[in-house]
Write a protein that holds these residues in place. Sequence first.
Motif, short mmCIF file in Angstrom:
data_model
loop_
_atom_site.label_atom_id
_atom_site.label_comp_id
_atom_site.label_asym_id
_atom_site.label_seq_id
_atom_site.Cartn_x
_atom_site.Cartn_y
_atom_site.Cartn_z
N PRO A 223 0.89 -1.28 -0.15
CA PRO A 223 -0.23 -0.04 -0.09
C PRO A 223 0.91 1.18 0.09
CG PRO A 223 0.04 -0.84 2.26
CD PRO A 223 0.74 -1.82 1.35
N LEU A 224 0.71 2.30 -0.85
CA LEU A 224 1.38 3.44 -1.07
C LEU A 224 0.73 4.55 -0.05
CD1 LEU A 224 2.25 3.62 -4.50
CD2 LEU A 224 3.50 2.39 -3.08
N GLU A 225 -0.59 4.45 0.43
CA GLU A 225 -1.17 5.20 1.47
C GLU A 225 -1.70 4.49 2.64
OE1 GLU A 225 -3.91 7.60 -0.53
OE2 GLU A 225 -2.52 8.49 -1.90
N GLN A 226 -1.36 4.96 3.60
CA GLN A 226 -1.81 4.04 4.84
C GLN A 226 -2.58 5.11 5.92
OE1 GLN A 226 1.07 1.84 6.77
NE2 GLN A 226 1.53 0.59 5.00
N GLU A 227 -3.66 4.84 6.51
CA GLU A 227 -4.24 5.86 7.34
C GLU A 227 -3.39 6.18 8.59
OE1 GLU A 227 -8.29 5.39 10.13
OE2 GLU A 227 -8.56 4.50 8.16
N ARG B 144 6.58 8.96 4.46
CA ARG B 144 7.37 8.07 5.47
C ARG B 144 6.81 6.58 4.95
NH1 ARG B 144 10.31 10.61 5.33
NH2 ARG B 144 9.67 12.57 5.46
N VAL B 145 5.77 6.20 4.37
CA VAL B 145 5.32 5.12 4.18
C VAL B 145 6.32 4.80 2.95
CG1 VAL B 145 3.27 3.73 2.79
CG2 VAL B 145 2.93 5.21 4.72
N ILE B 146 6.49 5.65 1.78
CA ILE B 146 7.29 5.39 0.98
C ILE B 146 8.74 5.25 0.96
CG2 ILE B 146 8.05 6.37 -1.34
CD1 ILE B 146 5.41 5.43 -1.68
N ASP B 147 9.22 6.09 2.03
CA ASP B 147 10.57 5.76 2.50
C ASP B 147 10.87 4.45 3.17
OD1 ASP B 147 11.25 8.22 1.72
OD2 ASP B 147 11.19 9.33 3.57
N ALA B 148 9.88 3.73 3.95
CA ALA B 148 10.06 2.49 4.47
C ALA B 148 9.79 1.52 3.34
CB ALA B 148 8.61 2.44 5.29
N ARG C 167 9.56 -6.98 -11.52
CA ARG C 167 8.47 -6.60 -12.11
C ARG C 167 7.61 -5.62 -11.35
NH1 ARG C 167 7.60 -9.58 -16.35
NH2 ARG C 167 5.39 -9.10 -16.97
N PHE C 168 6.95 -4.66 -11.97
CA PHE C 168 6.55 -3.38 -11.05
C PHE C 168 5.14 -3.22 -11.73
CE2 PHE C 168 5.87 0.89 -10.17
CZ PHE C 168 6.00 0.63 -8.74
N GLY C 169 4.08 -2.97 -10.81
CA GLY C 169 2.90 -2.42 -11.73
C GLY C 169 1.86 -2.13 -10.68
N GLN C 170 0.73 -1.59 -10.89
CA GLN C 170 -0.58 -1.43 -10.11
C GLN C 170 -1.15 -2.79 -9.34
OE1 GLN C 170 -2.95 1.39 -12.59
NE2 GLN C 170 -2.93 2.49 -10.44
N SER C 171 -1.17 -3.70 -10.15
CA SER C 171 -1.51 -5.00 -9.72
C SER C 171 -0.83 -6.23 -10.24
CB SER C 171 -2.99 -5.44 -9.95
OG SER C 171 -3.06 -5.25 -11.46
N GLN D 158 17.81 -1.28 -11.02
CA GLN D 158 18.47 0.03 -10.63
C GLN D 158 17.11 1.06 -11.02
OE1 GLN D 158 19.76 -1.79 -12.99
NE2 GLN D 158 20.44 -0.83 -14.81
N ASP D 159 16.32 0.67 -11.68
CA ASP D 159 15.03 1.61 -11.91
C ASP D 159 13.97 1.47 -11.10
OD1 ASP D 159 16.66 2.88 -13.89
OD2 ASP D 159 15.75 1.43 -15.67
N LEU D 160 14.05 0.42 -10.10
CA LEU D 160 12.87 0.19 -9.17
C LEU D 160 12.55 1.14 -8.30
CD1 LEU D 160 11.00 -2.34 -8.82
CD2 LEU D 160 12.71 -3.18 -7.04
N ILE D 161 13.36 1.99 -7.76
CA ILE D 161 13.08 3.22 -6.91
C ILE D 161 12.44 4.14 -7.63
CG2 ILE D 161 13.93 4.63 -4.90
CD1 ILE D 161 14.07 1.73 -4.20
N ALA D 162 13.01 4.43 -8.78
CA ALA D 162 12.52 5.73 -9.35
C ALA D 162 10.93 5.20 -10.23
CB ALA D 162 13.32 5.72 -10.88
N ALA D 163 10.57 3.99 -10.27
CA ALA D 163 9.47 3.55 -10.63
C ALA D 163 8.52 3.73 -9.46
CB ALA D 163 9.55 2.09 -11.26
N LEU D 164 8.98 3.50 -8.12
CA LEU D 164 8.10 3.59 -7.09
C LEU D 164 7.74 5.09 -6.83
CD1 LEU D 164 6.82 2.14 -4.53
CD2 LEU D 164 9.13 2.52 -3.50
N ASP D 165 8.69 5.96 -7.01
CA ASP D 165 8.52 7.48 -7.08
C ASP D 165 7.55 7.96 -7.93
OD1 ASP D 165 10.33 7.79 -4.80
OD2 ASP D 165 12.10 8.17 -5.99
N ASN D 166 7.67 7.27 -9.05
CA ASN D 166 6.68 7.64 -10.26
C ASN D 166 5.24 7.26 -9.77
OD1 ASN D 166 5.68 8.37 -12.93
ND2 ASN D 166 6.21 6.70 -13.70
N ALA D 167 5.04 5.91 -9.35
CA ALA D 167 3.66 5.24 -8.82
C ALA D 167 3.22 6.52 -7.64
CB ALA D 167 3.84 4.16 -8.30
N TYR D 168 4.09 6.77 -6.82
CA TYR D 168 3.66 7.67 -5.70
C TYR D 168 3.03 9.11 -6.24
CZ TYR D 168 3.89 10.75 -1.73
OH TYR D 168 3.63 11.62 -0.72
N ALA D 169 4.11 9.60 -7.23
CA ALA D 169 3.38 10.73 -8.08
C ALA D 169 2.13 10.70 -8.64
CB ALA D 169 4.62 11.20 -9.12
#
Length: 99
Positions: A6-10, A16-20, A49-53, A63-74
Motif C-alpha cells: 500500500p502506498l497510502e496508509q491511514e 514516510r510510507v514510501i521511505d519505509a 516486475r512492477f505495476g499496479q496489480s 536500478q530503476d525500481l526506486i524511480a518506478a516507485l517514486d513515479n507510482a507515488y507521483a
Amino acid sequence: MKKIFPLEQENKNSDRVIDALKHEIRKYLKRERNKKLPEGSPFWIFECRFGQSAEETSLVYVQDLIAALDNAYAQKWQECYIEIIAQPAKNLKPTKEAN
C-alpha cells in the motif's frame, strides 16, 4: 519477493510510507546479494516486475525500481505490486575448448 504494497496508509504520512518501502526493497536486495553463490556464478541478477496489480506488471531493471516507485507515488496509486526474483548469473569467463 512477490508483494502488494500500500502506498497510502491511514494515520501515516505518505512520504514516510514510501521511505519505509524503499528501505524494505533495499534491505531485501542486500540480503539476497549476501547469500552464497552457486559454483560458477560470479554474481546475482534480479528479475523485477512492477505495476499496479499482479496482472498489470512490466519488467523493470533493478536500478530503476526506486524511480518506478517514486513515479507510482507521483501518480497517486493506492498500491503497487513488486516482484523481485534473484537468480545466479551464468559464468562470464570464456571456457577452453578441448582439442
